[in-house]
Design a protein around this motif. Structure first.
Motif, PDB file in Angstrom:
ATOM      1  N   LEU A  23      59.614  45.034  12.017  1.00  0.00           N
ATOM      2  CA  LEU A  23      58.668  45.919  13.098  1.00  0.00           C
ATOM      3  C   LEU A  23      56.771  46.336  12.023  1.00  0.00           C
ATOM      4  N   THR A  24      56.309  46.470  13.216  1.00  0.00           N
ATOM      5  CA  THR A  24      55.257  46.323  12.961  1.00  0.00           C
ATOM      6  C   THR A  24      54.107  47.534  13.578  1.00  0.00           C
ATOM      7  N   ASN A  25      52.514  47.869  12.849  1.00  0.00           N
ATOM      8  CA  ASN A  25      52.284  49.152  13.145  1.00  0.00           C
ATOM      9  C   ASN A  25      53.303  50.470  13.706  1.00  0.00           C
ATOM     10  N   PRO A  26      53.236  50.498  11.763  1.00  0.00           N
ATOM     11  CA  PRO A  26      52.909  49.861  10.602  1.00  0.00           C
ATOM     12  C   PRO A  26      53.733  48.782  10.255  1.00  0.00           C
ATOM     13  N   THR A  27      53.402  47.833   9.396  1.00  0.00           N
ATOM     14  CA  THR A  27      54.414  46.507   9.066  1.00  0.00           C
ATOM     15  C   THR A  27      55.903  47.095   7.950  1.00  0.00           C
ATOM     16  N   ARG A  28      56.824  46.998   8.433  1.00  0.00           N
ATOM     17  CA  ARG A  28      58.195  46.953   8.238  1.00  0.00           C
ATOM     18  C   ARG A  28      59.176  46.756   8.320  1.00  0.00           C
ATOM     19  N   LEU A  29      59.805  46.359   7.430  1.00  0.00           N
ATOM     20  CA  LEU A  29      61.001  45.191   7.164  1.00  0.00           C
ATOM     21  C   LEU A  29      62.291  46.530   7.145  1.00  0.00           C
ATOM     22  N   VAL A  30      62.869  46.371   7.890  1.00  0.00           N
ATOM     23  CA  VAL A  30      64.053  47.199   8.233  1.00  0.00           C
ATOM     24  C   VAL A  30      64.892  46.606   7.523  1.00  0.00           C
ATOM     25  N   LEU A  31      66.383  47.006   6.579  1.00  0.00           N
ATOM     26  CA  LEU A  31      67.441  46.583   6.416  1.00  0.00           C
ATOM     27  C   LEU A  31      68.446  47.635   7.209  1.00  0.00           C
ATOM     28  N   ASP A  32      69.357  47.391   8.117  1.00  0.00           N
ATOM     29  CA  ASP A  32      70.524  48.305   8.303  1.00  0.00           C
ATOM     30  C   ASP A  32      72.295  47.913   7.744  1.00  0.00           C
ATOM     31  N   VAL A  33      73.135  49.176   7.163  1.00  0.00           N
ATOM     32  CA  VAL A  33      74.406  48.721   6.758  1.00  0.00           C
ATOM     33  C   VAL A  33      75.448  49.792   7.633  1.00  0.00           C
ATOM     34  N   GLN A  34      75.822  48.930   8.015  1.00  0.00           N
ATOM     35  CA  GLN A  34      77.134  49.344   8.936  1.00  0.00           C
ATOM     36  C   GLN A  34      78.039  50.105   8.052  1.00  0.00           C
TER      37      GLN A  34
END
Length: 224
Positions: A212-223
């Motif tokens: 994701l951007t604005n801001p710069t993010r890495l997203v990790l979803d765990v079921q």
């Protein structure tokens, strides 16, 4: 004779005076005529009122109060990203190291979310996957115990979790959110361009990765 000439001159003067009195005077506008008001809901052009035509209509916002708002454009569905238990990797090696600014967690109906936020417009390279336990601290080699039955490792390169003075940009090395799947997080490395976090999960379940951007993010979803 002189008397007759004098009378003739007087008569001539009176005649000329009479013709001058018969000259038409310019017409005048009566002062009691009321001004014509402009049409309703209009704004006149700037300038004298007598020469100012209507130039645009004033919109009455109350007329649209009962109308439904325009439909917003649908946001991209994050569910379109693939769920997996395999290693996810995206290498990037462009210097300089990108600074990690925050790590936060939250839960949703079907998954728990971890967000890694970075400075700047781009993410560092990353590798995510389940690893054997126990994991080790990268400097000392000491074992790190993580809660749950599985450990999901998140490794960033080139990245750092400290500023130019060596102060940590994420104060907490350990987080214990105790969510349905995500039980705890531990930072095990911030050394020589590598930042690594390990997530302790209740069991080995599918996860997905979002950028994701604005801001710069890495997203990790765990079921769940």
């Amino acid at each position: 004779m002189r008397l007759r000439q004098g009378l003739y001159a007087v008569g001539l003067a009176l005649g000329l005076l009479g013709q001058g009195c018969q000259k038409q005077e310019p017409q005048t506008v009566p002062m009691d005529v009321p001004a014509v008001p402009p049409p309703a809901k209009t704004v006149p052009r700037e300038g004298p009122a007598a020469t100012a035509p209507v130039v645009h209509q004033v919109l009455d916002v109350t007329e649209d109060a009962g109308r439904p708002a325009p439909t917003a454009q649908a946001a991209p569905d994050p569910g379109a990203e693939a769920w997996t238990t395999a290693t996810v990797e995206k290498p990037r090696g462009e210097p300089p190291s990108i600074t990690l600014r925050s790590v936060r967690t939250g839960t949703h109906a079907d998954y728990d979310r971890t967000v890694f936020e970075f400075d700047g417009p781009r993410l560092p390279g990353y590798q995510l996957g389940y690893v054997k336990t126990p994991v080790q601290q990268c400097g000392s080699g000491d074992d790190v115990k993580t809660p749950g039955e599985a450990a999901l490792e998140v490794r960033f390169t080139l990245a750092r979790a400290h500023d130019d003075q060596g102060q940590a940009t994420v104060a907490q090395r350990s987080l214990k959110p105790a969510l349905p799947s995500l039980l705890g997080l531990e930072r095990v490395c911030d050394f020589e361009g590598e930042v690594t976090w390990v997530l302790g999960t209740a069991r080995r379940v599918p996860f997905r990765v979002l950028e994701l951007t604005n801001p710069t993010r890495l997203v990790l979803d765990v079921q769940h």
